[in-house]
Design a protein around this motif. Structure first.
Motif: not given
Lengths: 435, 147
Positions: A115-142
Motif C-alpha cells: 500500500a505504501y509503495g503505491f502511495s509513494n509512487a502516487s506522490v512521484g517517488r520511484g520515477g518513470a518505472d513507478a508510474t504504473r502504481f500511481v493512484l489518483k481520484a477516480g481510480d478504484e481499489i477493490l
C-alpha cells in the motif's frame, strides 16, 4: 509438493494414528489445561511449533549468530548463507523465485508495504518505472466484505491518501463472494483487487483464478492474502498469477516476527520502497540515495534472521508430510467441525453449509450465549478456541453478530479433538441456562 | 462437568442478572452519558447517570456483550441508587481493587453489595475488562458531572 499439470495422482489424507505421531513433535500440545489434555483448536490465530523449528532457531544462535549481508568473517558468511537459503526454501514452497520473496515482520506489514509503495509512487517517488502504481481520484481499489482488518484498513488509508475510491465485493449469506458483483465492480477504473484466499472466519475458499482473470482483463493488480492458505495447502503463486501475496510465519509452525511478501519480480523492482535506511541502498550522498533491486530494496535495517531460518525449517517440516495430505486432512476436520456444530440446537455455523467444502475451521454463533462465555466454557475443558470478531468486524456485521467462536484445526489435530469441541459446544447452552 | 473455578465465575445470580439486565434501556435525557467499547471483543455499553443533586438517583444503560459485562452493569445498577458521588467513586475504586485481586478477594467487600458475586472473574485476567466495562463508563459519567 504439487503435481505436474495434467497428471492425476491420488493423494492420501492423514490418519489419526499418523497425527498422534506428528503431535509428539509439538511440545506445547503435550500438556494439561484446567485438568484436561489440551485440545488446541486455535491455529487460525497462531500455530504451535515443532521441535525442528525450535531447534533451528536455537542452533542459529548457538553456532551461527552474526549479521547478514555485511562483514567478511566466517560467521557472517554462514549466517548470510542460512538466511538466503531460507529464502530459497520459502520461494520453492510457494512457486516463486528467490528475488520475489521479501521478509516482513508479518502479513500486515507486507500489505502495508504494498500500500505504501503505491502511495509513494502516487506522490512521484520511484520515477518513470513507478508510474504504473500511481493512484489518483477516480481510480478504484477493490477489496471484499470478508477480509481480515489487515487487508482492509491499509487500503482505506491508501485511498484516503491518494484520493482513490475504496469499493468492496459483498458476500452472500453463506460467506462466499458475490461474483455477480465482482464482475460489475471490476472496471477500467479498478487499479487494485485485493482479497483473501481463504476466509479466517468462514473457511470459504475464494475463486482466485476467476478474480485474477477479471482483474487482469482491466489491467488491475491483484493482491492475495494467503495467511490462511499458505500454511494449509500447496500454493503456486506464479501459477495463480497474482501480482502480490502475503502470509505469516507464525501461522505455519514458525515463530512470530517473520512474514513473507511475494511480488512478481518485475513489479518489485519498480515499486518504491516502504521502509528505508541501511542495507537497501546502492549509493548514498547527503542529498539522495539509490536503491537495490528486490528483495534487499524492501529489507531495510537488521533483518529477522533466526525467524527466517526457523520459517524455512517449518516449511521443510510441512513439505516432508506433504501439503496435499495436510489440505485433505484439514478438509476432513473442517467438515467434521461444521457438521458437528450444525447438528447442535441453537448453534449456527457462519459461512457455507456443513456439506460444502471449506478449510479446516468453523465459526459459530450460539444463540443466547456470548462468544466470550462460550470460549470460557470450552477453556474450562482444556479446549482452546478463538472468540471475538477475529479481526473481521464487517463480516460479522454482515452475519448480524458482533462476535463468534472459531475452532480452527491444523495438521496436528485429530478427529477426537474435533469431537471434544463439538461435545463441549453441545453443553454450552444448558450451562448458561438458555433453553 | 464444569470446574469449581468456572462455576464460581458463572454463579447463578450472575447468569440471572445477565439475562434480566436491570436498568436496561436508555432515557431521552441524563445528567451524564458515556459509551465504552472493548475493541478486542466488540462488547459495548452506554451508561447514563441520573442525579438528585449530589446523590445518584438511578442508572440506565444499554449494551451488548458477554454475560459478565451484562451482569456487571445490572449489578451496578442495583448498587448505585442513594449513593453520593463520592461514595460512588469509592465503590468503583473498591470494585476495581476486587477485580485486580486475582481471585484473592479484598478485605472489606461489604460496600459492593451483590456485586461481590463477580469476585470469581478476578481469576481470569482476560475477563476483568468485561466486568469493568459498566464501572468505567460510570466513572466517566462522574467525571463529566464534576467538570
Amino acid at each position: 509438493m504439487s503435481h505436474p499439470a495434467g497428471t492425476t495422482e491420488l493423494t492420501t489424507s492423514l490418519t489419526d494414528d499418523e497425527v498422534l505421531l506428528i503431535r509428539r513433535d509439538f511440545p506445547a500440545l503435550n500438556q494439561q489445561v484446567n485438568g484436561h489434555e489440551l485440545v488446541y483448536l486455535d491455529s487460525g490465530a497462531t500455530s504451535q511449533k515443532p521441535f525442528s523449528v525450535l531447534d533451528a532457531e536455537r542452533s542459529f544462535y548457538e553456532h551461527d549468530n552474526s549479521a547478514v549481508h555485511r562483514g567478511a568473517h566466517t560467521l557472517a558468511a554462514n549466517a548470510t548463507e542460512l538466511f538466503e537459503n531460507a529464502r530459497s526454501t520459502v520461494a520453492r514452497f510457494v512457486g516463486a523465485r528467490e528475488n520475489e520473496i521479501i521478509w516482513t515482520s508479518n502479513a500486515t506489514e507486507g500489505l502495508n508495504l504494498v500500500a505504501y509503495g503505491f502511495s509513494n509512487a502516487s506522490v512521484g517517488r520511484g520515477g518513470a518505472d513507478a508510474t504504473r502504481f500511481v493512484l489518483k481520484a477516480g481510480d478504484e481499489i477493490l477489496t471484499t466484505e470478508g477480509e481480515h482488518h489487515a487487508n482492509l484498513v491499509p487500503w482505506q488509508e491508501l485511498a484516503a491518501r491518494t484520493g482513490a475510491t475504496l469499493r468492496y465485493i459483498p458476500v452472500n449469506d453463506d460467506g462466499t463472494l458475490r461474483m455477480d458483483e465482482a464482475e460489475r465492480l471490476i472496471t477500467d477504473r479498478t487499479r487494485i483487487v485485493t482479497f483473501t484466499h481463504v476466509s479466517n472466519v468462514t473457511g470459504v475458499i475464494n475463486p482466485v483464478e476467476t478474480l485474477v482473470h477479471l482483474a487482469h482483463a482491466v489491467g488491475a493488480f491483484v493482491v492475495l492474502d494467503a495467511c490462511q492458505s499458505a500454511p494449509h495447502r500447496a500454493l503456486d503463486l506464479a501459477a495463480l498469477d497474482v501480482d502480490f501475496a502475503v502470509f505469516s510465519g507464525h501461522k505455519m509452525l514458525a515463530p512470530t516476527g517473520i512474514g513473507v511478501l511475494y511480488g512478481r519480480a518485475e513489479l518489485l523492482d519498480a515499486l518504491p520502497p516502504f521502509l528505508t535506511g541501511g542495507s537497501m541502498i546502492t549509493t548514498v550522498t547527503m542529498e539522495s540515495s539509490g536503491y537495490l533491486p528486490a528483495p534487499q530494496r524492501f529489507e531495510a535495517g537488521t533483518q529477522k534472521v533466526s525467524q527466517a531460518i526457523a520459517l524455512a525449517a517449518a516449511v521443510d517440516y510441512l513439505t516432508a508430510i506433504g501439503m496435499d495430505r495436510i489440505e485433505r486432512w484439514e478438509a476432513e476436520l473442517g467438515a467434521r467441525l461444521a457438521e458437528g456444530f450444525a447438528s447442535l440446537p441453537g448453534v449456527r455455523v457462519l459461512g457455507p453449509a456443513a456439506d460444502v467444502h471449506r478449510a479446516g475451521l468453523a465459526s459459530v454463533d450460539v444463540e443466547g450465549v456470548h462468544a466470550h462465555d462460550v470460549g470460557q466454557f470450552l477453556d474450562d475443558r482444556g479446549i482452546a478456541v478463538r472468540v471475538g470478531h477475529h479481526c473481521a468486524q464487517p463480516l460479522h456485521r454482515r452475519f448480524g453478530v458482533t462476535a463468534s467462536t472459531r475452532a480452527s484445526a491444523y495438521l496436528y489435530n485429530t478427529t477426537s479433538d474435533v469431537d471434544a469441541a463439538v461435545e463441549a459446544m453441545g453443553s454450552v447452552r444448558s450451562f448458561f441456562g438458555v433453553n | 462437568m464444569a470446574s469449581g473455578d468456572l462455576a464460581g465465575m458463572y454463579q447463578q445470580v450472575i447468569l440471572e442478572h445477565s439475562r434480566e439486565k436491570h436498568g436496561f434501556g436508555l432515557q431521552p435525557e441524563a445528567d451524564a452519558s458515556n459509551h465504552q467499547l472493548n475493541p478486542t471483543c466488540g462488547d459495548e455499553l452506554t451508561m447514563q447517570l441520573h442525579l438528585d443533586g449530589n446523590v445518584v438517583r438511578s442508572l440506565t444503560w444499554e449494551g451488548a456483550g458477554c454475560s459478565i459485562s451484562m451482569a456487571s452493569a445490572s449489578l451496578l445498577h442495583d448498587l448505585a441508587p442513594g449513593l453520593t458521588v463520592d461514595e460512588m467513586h469509592a465503590r468503583i475504586d473498591l470494585f476495581r481493587e476486587l477485580m485486580h485481586s486475582k481471585g484473592a478477594g479484598i478485605e472489606d467487600d461489604e460496600p459492593l453489595g451483590d456485586a461481590v458475586v463477580l469476585e470469581g472473574v478476578s481469576k481470569y485476567m482476560a475477563r476483568v475488562k468485561c466486568a469493568m466495562l459498566a464501572w468505567v463508563a460510570l466513572e466517566a459519567d462522574l467525571a463529566q458531572v464534576a467538570a
